[in-house]
Enzyme design. Structure first.
Site, mmCIF file in Angstrom:
data_model
loop_
_atom_site.group_PDB
_atom_site.id
_atom_site.type_symbol
_atom_site.label_atom_id
_atom_site.label_comp_id
_atom_site.label_asym_id
_atom_site.label_seq_id
_atom_site.Cartn_x
_atom_site.Cartn_y
_atom_site.Cartn_z
ATOM 1 N N SER A 50 0.892 -1.078 0.138
ATOM 2 C CA SER A 50 -0.055 -0.012 0.054
ATOM 3 C C SER A 50 0.958 1.221 0.144
ATOM 4 O O SER A 50 0.373 2.216 -0.472
ATOM 5 C CB SER A 50 -1.106 0.068 1.268
ATOM 6 O OG SER A 50 -0.190 0.048 2.349
ATOM 7 N N HIS A 275 -0.230 6.272 6.309
ATOM 8 C CA HIS A 275 0.372 6.133 4.987
ATOM 9 C C HIS A 275 0.853 7.539 4.234
ATOM 10 O O HIS A 275 0.496 8.672 4.868
ATOM 11 C CB HIS A 275 -0.717 5.533 4.137
ATOM 12 C CG HIS A 275 -0.826 4.055 4.248
ATOM 13 N ND1 HIS A 275 -1.237 3.556 5.293
ATOM 14 C CD2 HIS A 275 -0.458 3.013 3.445
ATOM 15 C CE1 HIS A 275 -1.246 2.069 5.317
ATOM 16 N NE2 HIS A 275 -0.821 1.883 4.141
#
Length: 299
Positions: A50, A275
């Site tokens: 990811s 992230h």
């Protein structure tokens, strides 16, 4: 504090569901990536998890893999004007997904062939357990906010479990790199490290990021150990390593929204918790470009 932790854990759970449950177009070939004249005719394949795919960053072009059109492989390919690009990165991927499908995403290694010129690989975070580690440490922070309950938890056996996880991931990364070389024997192979997630000085920012004060340094050191392992495996496989940690220091999830390139557990910009946001993906793209094409200026 407990409420903040619960909210953060819930947000993180949503992101992990997104990145775990979860190709860009392919298109010709020949030429050496990263040389003057840019990448006309170069075949580029991006493999990864990811941090590569860019969950939540507009525009999402593959819901199964939470893949963005503005992740770093897309930006690298755009800068170099590569003509054949396969981005098969997928949120939630471990080294195992190099050989097996993940939802509608086929085995990532299947994107490679003897005509592949450039491969980027960013993998290992999910093997070590990035998601569960963050969830566990956020939950434990309420038990000892000024201490290091997470470090104590993972060291309860007398051996640090996260250090062991990294050691156990090393041969898996080595196996991926051998498989990449076997399938794309002529390719330039670039292993991409992970960006700086937490303050490099180890000073925390509770409750904005709900980890106990003394766990910030522990988690930062753990990430640096993971990156050091990836660097060693790249070297052992005669691949190249791109450090995305140093270029992102000062832009971790504790910084103000305008300055951070990694979103905290409750993101303010479109991205998954813990992230990279669009700025973070761009920073990783610049780091990759500086490695493969150091003579070009990247905007």
């Amino acid at each position: 504090m407990a409420r903040t932790t619960v909210l953060a854990a819930a947000a993180l759970g949503g992101a992990l569901a997104l990145t775990a449950g979860i190709a860009a177009p392919a298109s010709a070939h020949s030429g050496r990536p990263g040389h003057s004249g840019h990448g006309h005719g170069v075949s580029y394949v991006a493999l990864g998890d990811s941090y590569t795919s860019g969950p939540g960053i507009p525009e999402q072009v593959d819901a199964n893999c939470a893949r963005s059109s503005h992740n770093y492989p897309s930006l690298v390919a755009q800068d170099q004007r590569f003509t054949a690009v396969k981005d098969v990165s997928c949120g939630g991927a471990t080294t195992a997904e190099m050989w097996k499908p993940q939802g509608t995403n086929g085995p990532q290694l299947d994107a490679l062939n003897r005509g592949t010129d450039l491969v980027t690989l960013q993998i290992g975070g999910n093997d070590v357990g990035f998601g569960p580690i963050i969830g566990t440490c956020a939950a434990l922070s309420a038990t000892d906010p000024t201490g290091n309950p997470c470090q104590k938890h993972y060291g309860a056996s007398g051996t640090d479990q996260l250090t062991l996880n990294i050691q156990q991931t090393a041969p898996k990364v080595a196996a991926v790199l051998r498989a990449v070389r076997a399938r794309a024997p002529h390719a330039r192979v670039v292993v991409v490290g992970y960006p700086d997630l937490l303050p490099d000085d180890g000073v925390g920012c509770r409750p904005a990021v709900p980890f106990a004060d003394k766990d910030f340094g522990y988690l930062k050191d753990t990430e640096q150990r993971l990156n050091a392992m990836l660097r060693r495996q790249a070297g052992a496989a005669h691949a190249e390593y791109v450090d995305t940690y140093r270029p992102t220091v000062g832009h971790d999830m504790c910084k103000a929204p305008a300055d951070r390139w990694i979103e905290p557990l409750v993101p303010a910009s479109p991205a998954a918790p813990a992230h990279p946001n669009a700025k973070g993906e761009k920073a990783m793209a610049v780091a990759v470009l500086d490695r493969i094409d150091p003579h070009c200026r990247h905007h």
